[in-house]
Write a protein that holds these residues in place. Structure first.
Motif, short mmCIF file in Angstrom:
data_model
loop_
_atom_site.label_atom_id
_atom_site.label_comp_id
_atom_site.label_asym_id
_atom_site.label_seq_id
_atom_site.Cartn_x
_atom_site.Cartn_y
_atom_site.Cartn_z
N ASP A 171 3.26 -1.45 15.30
CA ASP A 171 3.51 -0.87 13.98
C ASP A 171 3.27 -1.87 12.86
OD1 ASP A 171 4.10 1.56 15.09
OD2 ASP A 171 6.27 1.38 14.88
N LEU A 172 3.56 -3.14 13.13
CA LEU A 172 3.30 -4.19 12.13
C LEU A 172 1.83 -4.21 11.76
CD1 LEU A 172 3.91 -6.79 10.52
CD2 LEU A 172 3.63 -8.05 12.66
N LEU A 173 0.97 -4.25 12.77
CA LEU A 173 -0.46 -4.33 12.52
C LEU A 173 -1.02 -3.05 11.89
CD1 LEU A 173 -1.57 -6.16 15.79
CD2 LEU A 173 -1.16 -7.15 13.53
N ALA A 174 -0.36 -1.92 12.20
CA ALA A 174 -0.80 -0.63 11.65
C ALA A 174 -0.21 -0.34 10.27
CB ALA A 174 -0.43 0.49 12.62
N LEU A 175 0.59 -1.27 9.74
CA LEU A 175 1.29 -1.08 8.46
C LEU A 175 2.16 0.17 8.48
CD1 LEU A 175 -1.44 -2.10 5.83
CD2 LEU A 175 0.47 -3.46 6.67
N ASN A 176 2.75 0.44 9.62
CA ASN A 176 3.62 1.60 9.78
C ASN A 176 5.06 1.20 9.45
OD1 ASN A 176 4.53 4.17 10.42
ND2 ASN A 176 4.66 3.74 12.62
N TRP A 177 5.28 0.79 8.22
CA TRP A 177 6.58 0.32 7.75
C TRP A 177 6.50 0.18 6.23
CZ3 TRP A 177 5.52 -4.29 5.30
CH2 TRP A 177 4.36 -4.96 5.73
N SER A 209 0.82 -1.21 0.00
CA SER A 209 0.00 0.00 0.00
C SER A 209 0.85 1.26 0.00
CB SER A 209 -0.93 0.00 1.21
OG SER A 209 -0.20 0.09 2.43
N THR A 210 2.16 1.13 0.17
CA THR A 210 3.08 2.26 0.06
C THR A 210 3.25 2.62 -1.42
OG1 THR A 210 4.30 1.62 2.06
CG2 THR A 210 5.45 3.02 0.48
N PRO A 211 3.07 3.87 -1.79
CA PRO A 211 3.15 4.23 -3.22
C PRO A 211 4.41 3.71 -3.91
CG PRO A 211 2.30 6.08 -1.97
CD PRO A 211 2.68 5.03 -0.96
N ALA A 212 5.54 3.78 -3.25
CA ALA A 212 6.80 3.36 -3.88
C ALA A 212 6.85 1.86 -4.13
CB ALA A 212 7.97 3.78 -3.00
N LEU A 213 5.98 1.08 -3.46
CA LEU A 213 6.07 -0.38 -3.53
C LEU A 213 4.82 -1.03 -4.13
CD1 LEU A 213 7.72 -0.98 -0.03
CD2 LEU A 213 8.85 -1.00 -2.27
N LYS A 214 3.97 -0.25 -4.75
CA LYS A 214 2.74 -0.80 -5.32
C LYS A 214 3.01 -1.73 -6.50
CE LYS A 214 -0.73 2.69 -4.08
NZ LYS A 214 -1.62 1.73 -3.42
N ASP A 215 4.07 -1.44 -7.24
CA ASP A 215 4.36 -2.18 -8.47
C ASP A 215 5.14 -3.46 -8.14
OD1 ASP A 215 5.16 -3.09 -10.96
OD2 ASP A 215 5.69 -1.10 -11.71
N ALA A 216 4.61 -4.61 -8.56
CA ALA A 216 5.29 -5.88 -8.32
C ALA A 216 6.67 -5.91 -8.95
CB ALA A 216 4.44 -7.04 -8.84
N LYS A 217 6.86 -5.18 -10.07
CA LYS A 217 8.19 -5.14 -10.70
C LYS A 217 9.21 -4.48 -9.78
CE LYS A 217 6.37 -4.93 -15.43
NZ LYS A 217 6.27 -4.09 -16.66
N VAL A 218 8.78 -3.45 -9.04
CA VAL A 218 9.67 -2.79 -8.08
C VAL A 218 10.01 -3.75 -6.95
CG1 VAL A 218 9.81 -0.97 -6.33
CG2 VAL A 218 8.92 -0.46 -8.63
N ARG A 219 9.01 -4.41 -6.42
CA ARG A 219 9.24 -5.32 -5.29
C ARG A 219 10.17 -6.46 -5.70
NH1 ARG A 219 3.44 -4.69 -5.01
NH2 ARG A 219 3.16 -6.88 -5.67
N ARG A 220 9.96 -7.00 -6.87
CA ARG A 220 10.81 -8.11 -7.32
C ARG A 220 12.24 -7.63 -7.60
NH1 ARG A 220 9.82 -13.29 -8.51
NH2 ARG A 220 11.18 -14.36 -9.98
N ALA A 221 12.37 -6.42 -8.12
CA ALA A 221 13.71 -5.88 -8.38
C ALA A 221 14.47 -5.69 -7.07
CB ALA A 221 13.60 -4.56 -9.13
N LEU A 222 13.81 -5.23 -6.04
CA LEU A 222 14.46 -5.08 -4.74
C LEU A 222 14.94 -6.43 -4.21
CD1 LEU A 222 12.02 -2.49 -3.10
CD2 LEU A 222 14.34 -2.05 -3.93
N TRP A 223 14.13 -7.45 -4.40
CA TRP A 223 14.52 -8.81 -4.00
C TRP A 223 15.75 -9.26 -4.78
CZ3 TRP A 223 10.29 -13.24 -3.82
CH2 TRP A 223 10.83 -14.38 -3.23
N GLN A 224 15.74 -8.97 -6.08
CA GLN A 224 16.84 -9.38 -6.95
C GLN A 224 18.14 -8.67 -6.60
OE1 GLN A 224 16.06 -8.53 -11.09
NE2 GLN A 224 17.16 -10.36 -11.79
N ALA A 225 18.04 -7.53 -5.90
CA ALA A 225 19.22 -6.73 -5.59
C ALA A 225 19.97 -7.20 -4.37
CB ALA A 225 18.81 -5.27 -5.40
N VAL A 226 19.43 -8.18 -3.63
CA VAL A 226 20.06 -8.63 -2.39
C VAL A 226 20.67 -10.02 -2.59
CG1 VAL A 226 19.74 -9.07 0.07
CG2 VAL A 226 18.39 -7.29 -1.06
N ASP A 227 21.93 -10.15 -2.23
CA ASP A 227 22.64 -11.42 -2.40
C ASP A 227 22.41 -12.29 -1.16
OD1 ASP A 227 24.32 -13.48 -3.03
OD2 ASP A 227 26.16 -12.28 -3.09
N PHE A 228 21.21 -12.84 -1.07
CA PHE A 228 20.84 -13.61 0.11
C PHE A 228 21.69 -14.86 0.27
CE2 PHE A 228 16.70 -11.28 -0.16
CZ PHE A 228 16.77 -10.71 1.10
#
Length: 514
Positions: A402-408, A289-308
């Motif tokens: 904060d978790l339940l309030a989506l304050n993150w 629900s955060t504007p910067a993270l609404k797009d699944a392409k953005v979320r997946r790119a952030l995942w791809q950027a971390v060398d887990f």
């Protein structure tokens, strides 16, 4: 030690029987599972254990703390359930001696054990079970989300009936975190939980929410009183203090031990060390629900950027493996997914293409210092491609609120599943109505509803696999690591069974006099 099975062979043997018209699993005696007294241990001593997480509440139906690891640890010692999971994930009876569904698995009948008493001497009745269920629902406890529209009634003094609005094969597993309290208890009632009345193997001698819970045997427990004289659970979140206390004998049992300490502990002749596969997965939801993270392409790119893979190899070489599903391999509903390949250049290009605002600062929240290095490594990798992150380490109560309030924007949890069934994680946390991570997908809702309703185990696994694929590909979160729990305890302590949920059972513990 529990061992994960291949996804085509779900490990939960009891659920495989649910398709039958009548299922009746006998409750085990005190000598099995969570059994307590009896048997020839040396007994009589006291133990001190180092809890990783604070026990801020003893109320298992608390709307904020009921699902917290510390509360669950305390609850299984103080209160009883209708059913409880064994360490391998199958169920055994606690207050229930048997349970069976109707033909559609939308109505479940539980036959109650007779002669069980609360620690104040009053009998545990069907009315107590029904009242406890109603209280859990009224308080909107975390587990209440598993039972929306369900009703429980006492069909006789020895039977309760749970009716679901639709077929639900996972009912017994969902009830693994439902605890029975006296019917007279209403509301949150903090005063009651300072010295609660329960029917579990232990009673509360002392409770200090800031750090200590002291348990003593419940002499009236139906299975016999535990042989250990006293259990003191101390909050010790700092790893160094926890391990020092273990080595010096100040603490007899500790768990959640990181890899870089295991070898040294294994060389200590006074300690026994054991590692067990768990139901836990490091789970890092994106707030969709955060504007910067609404797009699944953005979320997946952030995942791809971390060398887990590298982070896990460095920090958790023995107790972590790269996750390949939103749930762990020991959970019913586990189906492996295609790994997300680390590629920072592709990640940055995808973010640029999606018009991601690199001036945005994402808020990554977590609790508990032990997870600090892992989250710091994630922040470092994201910064390498120009993504700015505020790393916010919070006290558990603030984190939960904060978790339940989506304050993150990004939320890190070590998410366990005490029911061993994906209905409690995928089915409870990912539907639109859950509002847990800002993500809503009607197609996913349909799959999860169908998986929860099916009485066919193989069909449930298939449907949860399809749901997992959506969650994975839409990057509802990042799912970096499947967790093993490492336990270590003093050799004078016996009867320790490492628990896959990080919730050890103290009822069977004995202490040698030597």
């Amino acid at each position: 030690m529990t061992r994960p099975l291949a996804p085509g062979r779900p490990r939960l043997a009891a659920l495989a029987l649910i398709a039958a018209a009548a299922l009746a699993l006998s409750g085990c005696s005190a000598a099995t599972g969570g059994g307590t007294g009896g048997g020839g241990g040396t007994g009589g001593g006291e133990i001190t254990v180092a809890g990783t997480y604070a026990i801020e509440s003893l109320d298992p139906a608390s709307p904020t703390g009921g699902s917290a690891t510390g509360t669950q640890l305390a609850s299984k010692a103080i209160f009883s359930r209708l059913v409880r999971p064994r360490p391998d994930g199958t169920l055994e009876g606690d207050l229930a001696t048997s349970w069976k569904p109707d033909g559609s698995a939308s109505q479940w009948t539980f036959t109650l054990r007779q002669g069980v008493k609360f620690s104040d001497g009053k009998p545990v009745t069907a009315d107590d079970v029904v009242a406890s269920f109603k209280r859990m629902m009224d308080l909107k406890s975390t587990n209440a989300a598993n039972f929306v529209g369900y009703t429980m009634t006492a069909s006789s003094p020895t039977e309760v009936v749970l009716k679901a609005p639709k077929p639900d094969a996972a009912v017994p597993y969902k009830l693994a975190i439902f605890y029975v309290l006296p019917a007279s208890l209403t509301g949150e009632n903090p005063a009651f939980f300072q010295n609660p009345v329960g029917s579990g193997p232990f009673k509360v001698e002392k409770f200090d929410p800031s750090g200590t819970l002291v348990l003593v045997p419940n002499p009236g427990h139906y299975g016999g009183a535990p042989q250990v004289k006293r259990v003191t659970i101390r909050k010790m979140p700092e790893l160094a203090a926890r391990l020092t206390a273990l080595r010096t004998g100040e603490v007899d049992l500790a768990w959640g031990i990181p890899d870089d300490q295991l070898a040294e502990l294994q060389r200590d002749s006074d300690l026994k060390v054991e590692t067990v596969p768990s139901t836990a997965v490091f789970t890092m939801w994106f707030n969709s629900s955060t504007p910067a993270l609404k797009d699944a392409k953005v979320r997946r790119a952030l995942w791809q950027a971390v060398d887990f893979a590298t982070i896990i190899k460095r920090l958790y070489p023995q107790t972590g493996t790269l996750a390949d599903a939103p749930v762990s391999p020991v959970t019913l509903g586990y189906v492996p997914q295609e790994p997300v390949r680390y590629d920072p250049a592709a990640a940055k290009a995808a973010l640029t293409d999606a018009k991601f605002d690199f001036s945005t600062k994402l808020r990554l929240q977590f609790a508990n210092a032990e997870f600090r290095p892992f989250n710091q490594a994630i922040v470092s990798d994201l910064q390498k491609i120009g993504v700015q992150v505020d790393l916010l380490e919070k006290e558990q109560a603030v984190f939960t609120k904060d978790l339940l309030a989506l304050n993150w924007d990004v939320n890190f949890q070590q998410l366990s599943n005490p029911t061993f069934d994906a209905a409690n994680t995928l089915g409870r946390l990912y539907p639109c109505a859950a509002k847990r991570n800002g993500y809503c997908n009607p197609e996913l809702d349909k799959l999860l509803a169908a998986a929860g309703a099916s009485s066919d185990t193989d069909e449930r696994v298939k449907l949860y696999g399809e749901a997992s694929k959506i969650i994975w590909q839409d990057a509802v979160g990042m799912f970096p690591m499947a967790v093993k729990y490492a336990y270590a305890w003093n050799h004078r302590v016996t009867g320790v069974t490492p628990d896959p949920n990080g919730l050890p059972d103290f009822a069977g513990v004995r202490v040698s006099s030597s």
